[in-house]
Design a protein around this motif. Structure first.
Motif, mmCIF file in Angstrom:
data_model
loop_
_atom_site.group_PDB
_atom_site.id
_atom_site.type_symbol
_atom_site.label_atom_id
_atom_site.label_comp_id
_atom_site.label_asym_id
_atom_site.label_seq_id
_atom_site.Cartn_x
_atom_site.Cartn_y
_atom_site.Cartn_z
ATOM 1 N N HIS A 219 39.987 45.145 24.296
ATOM 2 C CA HIS A 219 39.159 45.074 25.504
ATOM 3 C C HIS A 219 39.593 43.891 26.368
ATOM 4 C CE1 HIS A 219 36.526 48.179 24.075
ATOM 5 N NE2 HIS A 219 36.209 47.495 22.974
ATOM 6 N N ALA A 220 39.553 44.128 27.711
ATOM 7 C CA ALA A 220 39.899 43.066 28.654
ATOM 8 C C ALA A 220 38.737 42.090 28.811
ATOM 9 C CB ALA A 220 40.253 43.666 30.011
ATOM 10 N N THR A 221 39.034 40.883 29.287
ATOM 11 C CA THR A 221 38.009 39.876 29.539
ATOM 12 C C THR A 221 38.173 39.334 30.956
ATOM 13 O OG1 THR A 221 39.374 38.045 28.715
ATOM 14 C CG2 THR A 221 37.960 39.188 27.119
ATOM 15 N N ILE A 222 37.033 38.951 31.544
ATOM 16 C CA ILE A 222 37.036 38.347 32.888
ATOM 17 C C ILE A 222 36.214 37.072 32.821
ATOM 18 C CG2 ILE A 222 36.348 38.620 35.295
ATOM 19 C CD1 ILE A 222 36.713 41.594 35.000
ATOM 20 N N THR A 223 36.775 35.980 33.322
ATOM 21 C CA THR A 223 36.099 34.686 33.304
ATOM 22 C C THR A 223 36.093 34.132 34.713
ATOM 23 O OG1 THR A 223 36.937 34.304 31.071
ATOM 24 C CG2 THR A 223 36.020 32.419 32.255
ATOM 25 N N SER A 224 34.911 33.736 35.212
ATOM 26 C CA SER A 224 34.781 33.166 36.555
ATOM 27 C C SER A 224 34.585 31.663 36.461
ATOM 28 C CB SER A 224 33.591 33.800 37.290
ATOM 29 O OG SER A 224 33.774 35.185 37.433
ATOM 30 N N ASP A 225 35.140 30.947 37.455
ATOM 31 C CA ASP A 225 35.006 29.491 37.558
ATOM 32 C C ASP A 225 35.342 28.818 36.221
ATOM 33 O OD1 ASP A 225 34.233 29.846 40.134
ATOM 34 O OD2 ASP A 225 32.088 29.593 39.765
ATOM 35 N N SER A 226 36.515 29.130 35.755
ATOM 36 C CA SER A 226 36.980 28.543 34.491
ATOM 37 C C SER A 226 37.837 27.320 34.800
ATOM 38 C CB SER A 226 37.783 29.584 33.700
ATOM 39 O OG SER A 226 38.286 29.012 32.518
ATOM 40 N N VAL A 227 37.491 26.179 34.196
ATOM 41 C CA VAL A 227 38.226 24.954 34.466
ATOM 42 C C VAL A 227 39.429 24.854 33.531
ATOM 43 C CG1 VAL A 227 36.802 23.585 32.895
ATOM 44 C CG2 VAL A 227 38.039 22.445 34.750
ATOM 45 N N MET A 228 40.551 24.433 34.084
ATOM 46 C CA MET A 228 41.777 24.192 33.310
ATOM 47 C C MET A 228 42.431 22.935 33.844
ATOM 48 S SD MET A 228 43.509 27.928 32.655
ATOM 49 C CE MET A 228 43.728 28.282 34.382
ATOM 50 N N PHE A 241 39.708 28.472 38.002
ATOM 51 C CA PHE A 241 40.253 29.817 38.211
ATOM 52 C C PHE A 241 39.220 30.885 37.873
ATOM 53 C CE2 PHE A 241 43.992 27.230 37.544
ATOM 54 C CZ PHE A 241 44.904 27.735 38.443
ATOM 55 N N ASP A 242 39.389 32.045 38.557
ATOM 56 C CA ASP A 242 38.788 33.303 38.106
ATOM 57 C C ASP A 242 39.888 34.061 37.389
ATOM 58 O OD1 ASP A 242 36.424 32.639 39.273
ATOM 59 O OD2 ASP A 242 36.739 33.840 41.081
ATOM 60 N N ILE A 243 39.732 34.292 36.073
ATOM 61 C CA ILE A 243 40.825 34.798 35.232
ATOM 62 C C ILE A 243 40.409 36.126 34.615
ATOM 63 C CG2 ILE A 243 42.227 34.346 33.176
ATOM 64 C CD1 ILE A 243 41.805 31.360 33.721
ATOM 65 N N SER A 244 41.353 37.066 34.626
ATOM 66 C CA SER A 244 41.163 38.319 33.877
ATOM 67 C C SER A 244 42.355 38.491 32.943
ATOM 68 C CB SER A 244 41.057 39.518 34.829
ATOM 69 O OG SER A 244 42.287 39.756 35.471
ATOM 70 N N LEU A 245 42.073 38.874 31.683
ATOM 71 C CA LEU A 245 43.091 39.123 30.669
ATOM 72 C C LEU A 245 42.902 40.549 30.175
ATOM 73 C CD1 LEU A 245 42.779 35.769 28.688
ATOM 74 C CD2 LEU A 245 44.561 36.373 30.327
ATOM 75 N N ALA A 246 43.998 41.346 30.237
ATOM 76 C CA ALA A 246 43.921 42.756 29.839
ATOM 77 C C ALA A 246 45.064 43.080 28.885
ATOM 78 C CB ALA A 246 43.988 43.659 31.067
ATOM 79 N N GLU A 264 42.943 31.239 41.946
ATOM 80 C CA GLU A 264 42.507 29.850 41.914
ATOM 81 C C GLU A 264 41.347 29.632 42.882
ATOM 82 O OE1 GLU A 264 44.267 25.293 42.067
ATOM 83 O OE2 GLU A 264 45.593 27.017 42.363
ATOM 84 N N VAL A 265 40.271 29.046 42.399
ATOM 85 C CA VAL A 265 39.080 28.764 43.211
ATOM 86 C C VAL A 265 38.768 27.278 43.172
ATOM 87 C CG1 VAL A 265 38.105 31.065 42.949
ATOM 88 C CG2 VAL A 265 37.594 29.325 41.234
ATOM 89 N N THR A 266 39.784 26.473 42.911
ATOM 90 C CA THR A 266 39.579 25.026 42.775
ATOM 91 C C THR A 266 38.951 24.437 44.034
ATOM 92 O OG1 THR A 266 41.498 24.904 41.312
ATOM 93 C CG2 THR A 266 40.723 22.838 42.303
ATOM 94 N N ARG A 267 39.491 24.811 45.187
ATOM 95 C CA ARG A 267 39.018 24.212 46.443
ATOM 96 C C ARG A 267 37.537 24.495 46.675
ATOM 97 N NH1 ARG A 267 38.985 25.415 52.121
ATOM 98 N NH2 ARG A 267 39.428 23.536 53.329
ATOM 99 N N GLN A 268 37.114 25.737 46.435
ATOM 100 C CA GLN A 268 35.717 26.102 46.674
ATOM 101 C C GLN A 268 34.787 25.377 45.711
ATOM 102 O OE1 GLN A 268 34.569 27.959 49.253
ATOM 103 N NE2 GLN A 268 32.565 27.286 48.517
ATOM 104 N N VAL A 269 35.201 25.277 44.431
ATOM 105 C CA VAL A 269 34.350 24.608 43.441
ATOM 106 C C VAL A 269 34.176 23.140 43.793
ATOM 107 C CG1 VAL A 269 34.207 23.913 41.021
ATOM 108 C CG2 VAL A 269 34.899 26.243 41.609
ATOM 109 N N LEU A 270 35.290 22.496 44.175
ATOM 110 C CA LEU A 270 35.196 21.075 44.502
ATOM 111 C C LEU A 270 34.395 20.840 45.778
ATOM 112 C CD1 LEU A 270 38.800 19.853 43.606
ATOM 113 C CD2 LEU A 270 36.709 19.663 42.255
ATOM 114 N N LEU A 271 34.578 21.747 46.775
ATOM 115 C CA LEU A 271 33.796 21.601 48.007
ATOM 116 C C LEU A 271 32.302 21.720 47.724
ATOM 117 C CD1 LEU A 271 35.903 23.623 50.628
ATOM 118 C CD2 LEU A 271 35.577 21.152 50.532
ATOM 119 N N ASP A 272 31.924 22.675 46.871
ATOM 120 C CA ASP A 272 30.513 22.832 46.521
ATOM 121 C C ASP A 272 29.981 21.587 45.800
ATOM 122 O OD1 ASP A 272 30.590 25.325 47.653
ATOM 123 O OD2 ASP A 272 30.777 26.409 45.749
#
Length: 1100
Positions: A219-228, A241-246, A264-272
């Motif tokens: 099964h695939a997985t989806i992770t939102s706003d995951s920090v790396m 990042f918003d990451i999906s693994l299939a 990559e959603v780094t900019r949006q997370v940091l702005l928030d």
């Protein structure tokens, strides 16, 4: 024979192979997979390889053995005498006795070719780098050896515009597209073919468990706003990042690899996250200065990643930037040990040379934030030694020094804050520092003004109270009404003028919700309420004019009577807005009743003037038309008489005795026509003169002793010829009146009596002559009561417009008994509807706009009749039913005259003095036939019958469109004598119907040879369809190609004003000839237009 793969697990290969063959035989055949046997005789499946490059007698095939569960690559020799379509493999006996006879092998796709990476992948530098990578050095092997599913996944991934990577095999070897390069950072291009955990060991632990779970469950997985925390720019970077693994299957259906899609959603997370800091600072719980410092440090303490260190200094006393330096005191720190050299408890800003104080002096001068950066060598490591770094536990590479300003020139202190060490100082970081500075300034400005605001509030409250007292004093003496309305619609306050203007009760019990609206007139209450709602909801000033229930008495004028009028007010409604919320309404009202009254009088005057001008123009047009029409007939008849005289002279020398009789009859008919036209013109002139005298108040009523029955009988005899020509049955009878009396001789004005009767009789003839049933009945009688009531009738008497003096009280009326003489004219015309009767008896008014079009007339006769009836103490009225006919009745006041000793003079002489009531009752006119019939087309006489004129014959074929039967008959006769062939039509519709049967109509759409036609003579004013409309229709038919040629149209009209001629030409007529005219002039006009006869044999 080469073993190209490892042995599969399990011992049940034979059973599985048999199940596969039995379940999917068609699918295997379609894929080119055949049932065969290996070299040990065990069942196997074979797949042909490299079909296009094989030699004539051998080929390669991959063989899967069910016994050993292995794939083997082997060469297979083919018989030379068989081509590819004749070869087949026989199934192993263990699979049954069936033999696979497949004739065609499916073509291979591009993915099956060795050069698939060249053929299928897009052209780009990244793909070129992918091809040039030494894949042989990896466990994946050369590109042409890659399994098909890996090739397919690689093809899709490299074409994707998103950041996608494929980690294949047990080693998680990386393959990624160009959009993934920014994520790889400095690991690119070394990441191609490298194991995941080798290049990204810092995040491998976060992904290892996920990879194992995906391979285990599928099964695939989806992770939102995951920090790396990635090392992609030579430092450990905080990324989100918003990451999906299939999972991706290999060719055998096992787990082949993991497909990773990353955004990559780094900019949006940091702005928030940074926005939360600034927003929190902007909302302090307490605006005292000492509380503000702790509030700032408290917000930064909760955000240790973006503020791993902070130092806050405040001046001991507030400082103007233009004043001398003062002492700074430490208000608090974050991540800085106590008594650290970089944060002393107290320091002189001007003299201190250690720590951050030199930088703070720069900030004081510029009043702008300053950022110290390690890469710019203005942030030394020694300055930051010994700090207890919060967040990531790493030293900051960038530190911001921010001025704490309460205004542009009021500095309270400084904030020194360390920035996130795992983010580069970029545009977003700079924006964060600027926004933090602005929010600090806003908060400090609020805090600084807090105490001053409290003091000002007390002072302003006192000033406001004083001002309110003054305003209320002014409001009480102002000439306008003022009110204060609460949000609930209650009248909170109003000045005395408001109550005086509106009449609103002053009793407190009369103050209820929206009571001020109840003072408005019922029809305007919705309008007033809407204005208040708009001002309240939209917070804008609204002006509205409404009427009140209270009334006033306007000045007297010709447009209003003694009645009171409703008061008008102009209201300006103002919203009472506090902190963006509407708390209520203010309104000022002004009494504009006098202005509205004057405006109404002016509008009515302008409308009356406009209507009078329009009616005058219509009357002038009508008068011109009605006077010119008889003149045209008179002119034609005169021409006819002259022509007849010429014929008579010619006949004297010839042998045509019968022709002399025709000439005499023609002259007699022409003379009668002239007399009838003169009588028509006389009526028009009489109406005009009467109207002029009425307007000038010069019309007088002259009573003489007369027999009313004799007056009416004389009028009936005037119309006897017209009754006969229109085949109208006429009867007379005495009307049964309530309270009726006998009458013979009375004092009245016979001229005015006749004028009223003639007007009613003329209308009856006009509306009856076109009906199938044509009958007119004259009713007469006398009553002792005002407004005689006829038995069985319901006459609607027109209301008298104004009071008039009783003329019969004067001595010239004699001293006999007063009575009311009554006459009524009943016809079998079209009748009137109820709403049409209300428009009668007004100046220039007719029942409907269609009346003039269909029947003609100016709407003047009934108005004059009404005026004359009222001047003689009577009234006029009507009873009518649609489709049944009408009865117009009138009565006048008279006095009984003695039956002896009467001497008459003037026009009322012996012709009427002996006409009794019995003579009137004996008057009858009977119809000749049951119907008049319609006007028919008439041909002209032959050329042999018209030789008195020596002038050449015109030979034109003419369609004469004329509604006036007299003009139609006279002009047709004159044109026929001139050598023309004339057909007639009574209006535009008949003319258009005639065209369809003429030679002017396109032959392809015409039935039969058609009637010759050269020119159309078109009257303008006609019923049913007028001449201008008909001409426009003719021009439209020409444009549509339904007429084969341009048809000349000459307008013959009594409408001779210049603008009317222009309108006629714009409608499409070729020439305009004004009535009256002579035939030779008409023929000259037609010849000038180039009209040519459609026949040239001399036989029109």
């Amino acid at each position: 024979m080469v073993n190209s793969s490892t042995t599969a697990q399990g011992d049940n290969g034979l059973t599985d192979l048999e199940r596969l063959v039995d379940s999917y035989p068609a699918c295997l055949e379609f894929l080119g997979i055949k049932q065969t046997a290996d070299h040990n005789g065990q069942p196997a499946l074979s797949i042909p390889l490299d079909l296009e490059s094989r030699s004539e007698h051998q080929s390669w095939q991959a063989v899967f053995s069910a016994g050993s569960r292995t794939w083997k690559l082997e060469k297979k020799s083919l018989p030379a005498d068989l081509d590819d379509h004749d070869r087949s493999d026989t199934q192993h006996p263990s699979f049954g006795d069936q033999v696979n006879k497949s004739k065609d092998k499916p073509d291979r796709s591009f993915l099956d070719r060795d050069d698939w990476a060249t053929l299928l992948l897009p052209c780009s530098d990244h793909v070129k780098l992918f091809r040039e990578t030494d894949w042989r050095a990896t466990s994946l092997g050369a590109l042409h050896t890659w399994p098909k599913n890996l090739r397919s996944a690689t093809q899709i991934m490299l074409a994707d515009c998103r950041a996608v990577a494929l980690f294949w095999g047990p080693d998680r070897l990386a393959i990624y597209n160009e959009a993934y390069v920014p994520l790889a950072g400095h690991n690119h291009p070394a990441l191609f073919g490298a194991p995941f955990q080798k290049l990204w060991p810092e995040i491998w632990e976060d992904f290892a468990d996920q990879f194992d779970t995906i391979e285990r469950t599928g099964h695939a997985t989806i992770t939102s706003d995951s920090v790396m925390y990635l090392d992609r720019h030579a430092y450990l970077e905080e990324t989100w990042f918003d990451i999906s693994l299939a999972p991706v299957r290999d060719d055998m259906g096992d787990n082949g690899g993991i497909l990773n899609t990353a955004q990559e959603v780094t900019r949006q997370v940091l702005l928030d996250r940074r926005m939360k800091i600034t927003n929190s600072i902007a909302a302090p719980p307490d605006l005292r200065i000492e509380s503000i410092w702790q509030h700032i440090l408290g917000v930064l303490e909760m955000n240790e990643k973006d503020a791993p260190m902070a130092i806050l200094y405040a001046f001991e006393e507030s400082l103007d930037v233009t004043s001398s330096p003062s002492t700074l005191k430490l208000q608090g720190t974050l991540g800085v040990p106590p008594d650290h050299v970089a944060a002393p408890q107290e320091a002189d800003l001007q003299r201190a040379s250690n720590g951050f104080f030199p930088t703070l002096r720069r900030v004081k001068i510029s009043c702008e934030p300053v950022v110290l950066r390690r890469e710019d060598s203005n942030l030394s490591d020694t300055l930051l030694e010994g700090f207890s770094w919060r967040g990531f536990g790493e030293p900051c590479t960038d530190v911001a020094a921010i001025p704490l300003l309460a205004s542009e020139d009021y500095l309270l202190g400084f904030l020194i804050v360390g920035l996130n060490p795992r983010r580069a100082f970029d545009k977003d970081h700079h924006q964060f520092v600027q926004e933090l500075s602005r929010q600090l300034t806003a908060v400090l400005a609020s805090a600084l003004s807090f105490d001053q605001a409290q003091k000002r509030e007390a002072r302003l409250s006192q000033e406001l109270a004083d001002s309110e007292r003054r305003i209320r004093k002014m409001a009480e003496v102002a000439p306008v009404g003022m009110i204060d309305i609460s949000a609930e619609g209650m009248l909170a306050w109003a000045n005395p003028q408001y109550y005086d203007i509106t009449g609103h009760p002053t009793n407190p019990k009369a103050l209820y919700e929206k009571s001020f609206i109840d003072a408005v007139h019922e029809e305007d209450q919705e309008k007033g309420a809407a204005a208040c709602s708009k001002a309240f909801d939209e917070q804008k000033v609204v002006s509205v004019a409404v009427r009140l229930k209270k009334k006033f008495r306007p000045p007297p004028s010709m447009f209003n009577g003694p009645d009171l009028e409703h008061t008008w007010i102009l209201g300006n409604v103002y919203p009472n807005v506090e902190s963006g919320v509407t708390k209520g309404l203010f309104a000022c009202i002004t009494d504009i009743s006098q202005f509205k009254w004057a405006e109404l009088v002016q509008a009515r005057s302008a409308e009356a003037a406009k209507k009078a001008k329009r009616l005058q123009e219509e009357f002038i047009d009508f008068t011109s038309h009605e006077m010119r029409n008889p003149l045209s007939a008179i002119t034609q008849c005169a021409d006819g008489i002259c022509s007849s005289i010429a014929e008579y002279k010619s006949a004297l020398h010839g042998t045509q005795p019968g022709r002399l009789q025709d000439i005499i009859e023609d002259n007699t008919e022409a003379a009668r026509t002239i007399l009838m036209c003169c009588a028509h013109q006389r009526r028009i002139v009489d109406d005009i003169l009467t109207l002029s005298k009425l307007d000038s108040m010069l019309l007088s009523i002259t009573p003489v002793p007369v027999q009313p029955s004799a007056v009416v009988l004389a009028a009936l005899r005037m119309f006897e010829a017209e009754f006969l020509s229109n085949d109208i049955h006429v009867d007379t009878m005495a009307e049964r009146l309530e309270d009726d009396v006998d009458f013979d001789w009375v004092y009245c004005d016979p001229t005015r009596l006749t004028q009223i009767f003639v007007n009613l009789l003329t209308n009856a003839i006009k509306f009856t002559r076109t009906e199938p049933k044509r009958s007119i009945t004259i009713h007469f009688g006398a009553s002792a009561s005002h407004r005689p009531k006829a038995v069985g009738r319901n006459i609607q008497w027109f209301p008298t417009g104004k009071s008039r003096p009783d003329l019969t009280v004067h001595p010239e009326w004699g001293f006999g008994e007063s009575l009311y003489v009554y006459f009524a004219v009943t016809d079998t015309g079209r009748g009137l509807e109820q709403d049409e009767t209300t428009r009668l008896f007004n100046r220039f008014a007719q029942a409907s706009p269609r009346t003039h079009v269909q029947y003609g007339g100016s709407g003047l006769g009934l108005f004059i009749s009404r005026e004359l009836s009222e001047m003689q103490g009577g009234e006029i009225g009507v009873e009518s039913r649609k489709g049944e006919g009408s009865t117009f009745a009138y009565y006048i006041k008279a006095r009984r005259a003695p039956t002896s000793g009467i001497t008459l003079s003037g026009p009322e002489s012996s012709a009427v003095k002996n006409a009794s009531t019995e003579d009137l009752l004996s008057f009858r006119v009977h119809r000749r036939s049951s119907s008049m019939g319609k006007a028919v087309q008439a041909r002209g006489v032959s050329k042999d019958e018209e030789k008195p004129s020596k002038e050449p014959l015109a030979k034109f074929h003419i369609l004469l469109v004329e509604d006036n039967l007299v003009n139609q008959k006279v002009l047709r006769k004159q044109l026929t004598k001139a050598g023309c062939t004339v057909d007639v039509a009574n209006h535009g519709i008949e003319a258009l119907e005639y065209l369809r049967k003429s030679t002017a109509w396109d032959a392809a759409n015409r039935q039969g040879p058609g009637t010759d036609l050269d020119v159309v003579l078109m009257d303008i004013e006609m019923p049913v369809m007028d001449g201008l409309t008909c001409t426009k229709k003719i021009r439209e038919l020409e444009q549509q190609g339904l007429l084969s040629q341009h048809l000349n149209v000459v307008a013959i009209t009594a409408n001779a004003r210049a603008e009317q001629v222009v309108i006629a030409r714009e409608a499409g007529v070729d020439d305009v000839l004004s009535k009256p005219f002579r035939v030779p002039e008409l023929i000259e006009r037609m010849e000038a237009l180039g009209v040519q006869s459609s026949k040239t044999d001399g036989n029109p």
